[in-house]
Design a protein around this motif. Sequence first.
Motif, PDB file in Angstrom:
ATOM      1  N   TYR A 132     -20.783  24.893 -28.603  1.00 24.65           N
ATOM      2  CA  TYR A 132     -20.952  24.411 -29.967  1.00 24.65           C
ATOM      3  C   TYR A 132     -21.580  25.499 -30.840  1.00 24.65           C
ATOM      4  O   TYR A 132     -22.295  26.373 -30.353  1.00 24.65           O
ATOM      5  N   THR A 133     -21.331  25.405 -32.133  1.00 23.20           N
ATOM      6  CA  THR A 133     -22.141  26.127 -33.108  1.00 23.20           C
ATOM      7  C   THR A 133     -23.054  25.106 -33.775  1.00 23.20           C
ATOM      8  O   THR A 133     -22.700  23.932 -33.919  1.00 23.20           O
ATOM      9  N   ALA A 134     -24.242  25.555 -34.145  1.00 21.98           N
ATOM     10  CA  ALA A 134     -25.236  24.644 -34.705  1.00 21.98           C
ATOM     11  C   ALA A 134     -26.096  25.375 -35.722  1.00 21.98           C
ATOM     12  O   ALA A 134     -26.135  26.611 -35.775  1.00 21.98           O
ATOM     13  N   ARG A 135     -26.800  24.604 -36.523  1.00 27.57           N
ATOM     14  CA  ARG A 135     -27.802  25.116 -37.452  1.00 27.57           C
ATOM     15  C   ARG A 135     -29.124  24.412 -37.167  1.00 27.57           C
ATOM     16  O   ARG A 135     -29.139  23.265 -36.698  1.00 27.57           O
ATOM     17  N   MET A 136     -30.206  25.097 -37.457  1.00 28.68           N
ATOM     18  CA  MET A 136     -31.537  24.520 -37.272  1.00 28.68           C
ATOM     19  C   MET A 136     -32.372  24.777 -38.512  1.00 28.68           C
ATOM     20  O   MET A 136     -32.281  25.848 -39.115  1.00 28.68           O
ATOM     21  N   HIS A 137     -33.161  23.792 -38.867  1.00 30.44           N
ATOM     22  CA  HIS A 137     -34.079  23.947 -39.997  1.00 30.44           C
ATOM     23  C   HIS A 137     -35.508  23.804 -39.499  1.00 30.44           C
ATOM     24  O   HIS A 137     -35.907  22.748 -39.014  1.00 30.44           O
ATOM     25  N   TYR A 138     -36.250  24.907 -39.583  1.00 31.20           N
ATOM     26  CA  TYR A 138     -37.679  24.876 -39.299  1.00 31.20           C
ATOM     27  C   TYR A 138     -38.365  25.857 -40.224  1.00 31.20           C
ATOM     28  O   TYR A 138     -37.752  26.797 -40.750  1.00 31.20           O
ATOM     29  N   ASP A 139     -39.646  25.593 -40.468  1.00 37.37           N
ATOM     30  CA  ASP A 139     -40.458  26.499 -41.277  1.00 37.37           C
ATOM     31  C   ASP A 139     -41.889  26.410 -40.759  1.00 37.37           C
ATOM     32  O   ASP A 139     -42.135  25.833 -39.692  1.00 37.37           O
ATOM     33  N   ALA A 140     -42.818  26.967 -41.497  1.00 42.47           N
ATOM     34  CA  ALA A 140     -44.209  27.007 -41.023  1.00 42.47           C
ATOM     35  C   ALA A 140     -44.796  25.615 -40.831  1.00 42.47           C
ATOM     36  O   ALA A 140     -45.771  25.447 -40.092  1.00 42.47           O
ATOM     37  N   SER A 141     -44.201  24.602 -41.459  1.00 42.22           N
ATOM     38  CA  SER A 141     -44.723  23.240 -41.332  1.00 42.22           C
ATOM     39  C   SER A 141     -44.176  22.505 -40.120  1.00 42.22           C
ATOM     40  O   SER A 141     -44.671  21.435 -39.761  1.00 42.22           O
ATOM     41  N   GLY A 142     -43.136  23.039 -39.479  1.00 38.51           N
ATOM     42  CA  GLY A 142     -42.595  22.374 -38.312  1.00 38.51           C
ATOM     43  C   GLY A 142     -41.092  22.526 -38.194  1.00 38.51           C
ATOM     44  O   GLY A 142     -40.453  23.240 -38.960  1.00 38.51           O
ATOM     45  N   MET A 143     -40.529  21.844 -37.198  1.00 37.68           N
ATOM     46  CA  MET A 143     -39.084  21.834 -36.961  1.00 37.68           C
ATOM     47  C   MET A 143     -38.532  20.521 -37.492  1.00 37.68           C
ATOM     48  O   MET A 143     -38.908  19.441 -37.018  1.00 37.68           O
ATOM     49  N   GLN A 144     -37.655  20.608 -38.498  1.00 33.08           N
ATOM     50  CA  GLN A 144     -37.195  19.397 -39.167  1.00 33.08           C
ATOM     51  C   GLN A 144     -35.889  18.823 -38.610  1.00 33.08           C
ATOM     52  O   GLN A 144     -35.750  17.617 -38.434  1.00 33.08           O
ATOM     53  N   SER A 145     -34.900  19.680 -38.335  1.00 32.44           N
ATOM     54  CA  SER A 145     -33.598  19.138 -37.971  1.00 32.44           C
ATOM     55  C   SER A 145     -32.752  20.174 -37.232  1.00 32.44           C
ATOM     56  O   SER A 145     -32.942  21.377 -37.380  1.00 32.44           O
ATOM     57  N   VAL A 146     -31.810  19.646 -36.440  1.00 33.16           N
ATOM     58  CA  VAL A 146     -30.789  20.435 -35.764  1.00 33.16           C
ATOM     59  C   VAL A 146     -29.480  19.690 -35.930  1.00 33.16           C
ATOM     60  O   VAL A 146     -29.418  18.479 -35.695  1.00 33.16           O
ATOM     61  N   TRP A 147     -28.421  20.379 -36.339  1.00 30.58           N
ATOM     62  CA  TRP A 147     -27.135  19.707 -36.496  1.00 30.58           C
ATOM     63  C   TRP A 147     -26.010  20.629 -36.047  1.00 30.58           C
ATOM     64  O   TRP A 147     -26.089  21.851 -36.177  1.00 30.58           O
ATOM     65  N   LEU A 148     -24.963  20.019 -35.486  1.00 33.97           N
ATOM     66  CA  LEU A 148     -23.810  20.775 -35.009  1.00 33.97           C
ATOM     67  C   LEU A 148     -22.848  21.046 -36.152  1.00 33.97           C
ATOM     68  O   LEU A 148     -22.668  20.215 -37.046  1.00 33.97           O
ATOM     69  N   THR A 149     -22.202  22.215 -36.100  1.00 34.27           N
ATOM     70  CA  THR A 149     -21.241  22.604 -37.136  1.00 34.27           C
ATOM     71  C   THR A 149     -19.852  22.874 -36.581  1.00 34.27           C
ATOM     72  O   THR A 149     -18.904  23.060 -37.344  1.00 34.27           O
ATOM     73  N   GLY A 150     -19.710  22.899 -35.263  1.00 35.09           N
ATOM     74  CA  GLY A 150     -18.403  23.149 -34.674  1.00 35.09           C
ATOM     75  C   GLY A 150     -18.425  22.969 -33.167  1.00 35.09           C
ATOM     76  O   GLY A 150     -19.478  23.049 -32.527  1.00 35.09           O
ATOM     77  N   MET A 151     -17.244  22.697 -32.603  1.00 35.80           N
ATOM     78  CA  MET A 151     -17.077  22.566 -31.153  1.00 35.80           C
ATOM     79  C   MET A 151     -15.857  23.389 -30.757  1.00 35.80           C
ATOM     80  O   MET A 151     -14.796  23.285 -31.378  1.00 35.80           O
ATOM     81  N   HIS A 152     -16.017  24.232 -29.724  1.00 35.66           N
ATOM     82  CA  HIS A 152     -14.957  25.155 -29.336  1.00 35.66           C
ATOM     83  C   HIS A 152     -14.717  25.062 -27.833  1.00 35.66           C
ATOM     84  O   HIS A 152     -15.652  25.193 -27.040  1.00 35.66           O
ATOM     85  N   ALA A 153     -13.474  24.849 -27.459  1.00 40.03           N
ATOM     86  CA  ALA A 153     -13.122  24.797 -26.039  1.00 40.03           C
ATOM     87  C   ALA A 153     -13.162  26.204 -25.452  1.00 40.03           C
ATOM     88  O   ALA A 153     -12.758  27.178 -26.094  1.00 40.03           O
ATOM     89  N   LEU A 154     -13.665  26.293 -24.221  1.00 42.43           N
ATOM     90  CA  LEU A 154     -13.562  27.536 -23.462  1.00 42.43           C
ATOM     91  C   LEU A 154     -12.207  27.535 -22.754  1.00 42.43           C
ATOM     92  O   LEU A 154     -11.847  26.562 -22.084  1.00 42.43           O
TER      93      LEU A 154
END
Length: 377
Positions: free
Chosen positions: A74-96
């Motif tokens: 998968y490809t994913a994005r993550m949002h975190y900053d000095a205040s903490g980790m807010q979210s993780v979400w997937l942006t794509g799925m790729h077969a091997l």
Amino acid sequence: MTAHTSSAKRCAAGASAPQAPQRFRLLGEVRWDVEARYGGVLVGGLSSVEFDAKRGDYLLVSDDRSVHGPARFYTARMHYDASGMQSVWLTGMHALWSPAQRPYANQQSAQPSIAIPDPEALRLTPSGQSLLWTSEGDFRRGFGPELNESTRTGRWVRQWTLPAMLQKPSDTTGPLHGPRSAFTLEGMTFSDEGRIVWISMEGALHQDGPMPSPGRSGAPVRITALDGASGAPVRQFAYPVDALPGTLTLLPDRAVNGVSDILADGPDHLLVLERSFSLEQGWGARLYRVSLGADAASDTLHMERLLPGQYRTVEKQLVLDFAHIGLRSVDNIEGMTWGAPLTTGERVLVLVSDNNFNPAEVTQFIALVENPGCPSE
């Protein structure tokens, strides 16, 4: 001893006194339950995480053996900053894709000449144009560990040749020899300059000795350096794992301790992630640091068997015990990468757990921020 060296050693030892802060502190975590889906497919078995600094994406490989969906990452994005980790979400799925240039088949439709993969580690090559990923093997069907290269979209490019000792032996009539099934290529990292690929076994080779047991660390795990261009083996060292937590009285086949991932930490060190499980203690994880200096340990590359007194293991320093950093719980942590740094410059270590598609487990994303008072060198 300089003040710099003293501080580094106190941090590396995981000390908690005010004058000796830990090297990392918990920034935050995000947890997904076993029902998480993407593109109609269950999301689980996430066994590695890799940050693509150029694109800002994270790559996550699943060890699903084409059961719940195709062998995939998968490809994913993550949002975190000095205040903490807010979210993780997937942006794509790729077969091997397999060497047959189509997605890997499952157990029911597998080709006799192609293994069903068990992906455990995935890294971007230094060029950023391809992926290198490991499979623990398909021992039931006669296939050993693999190190494969694929395009960014998952199409198969080539299989790298592993040192003979890491391959599944073809002769099974003699004493047990070679890697243990399900304890093979679990970790991988490129050196900082990209010229070396380090690969790590999860458990000891049969001929090197036993797996960890309560109060005994067992035989060491082999960590091998390959030339990043040719794939030729360069050197190898033996890493001593911790003793098994708990006992073997209940579900002895499930109790385990081994190396689940490795990560370059500057030009001369590796971070080594040990992951354990016992019925009494549940999941556990500890992070260690080892030196890559030529004199740090014996070169075991040409030692067919590790005999006591004939080699010297690498020394390790405890960096972090995940049981004591404030997590709600510790799950089956299997992957780590250097993530996007904070805007203030501190480095962030990102980790992910493999839920084994088990309702009793979770997919766990963890962000640790490096304490500026703890130099890495």
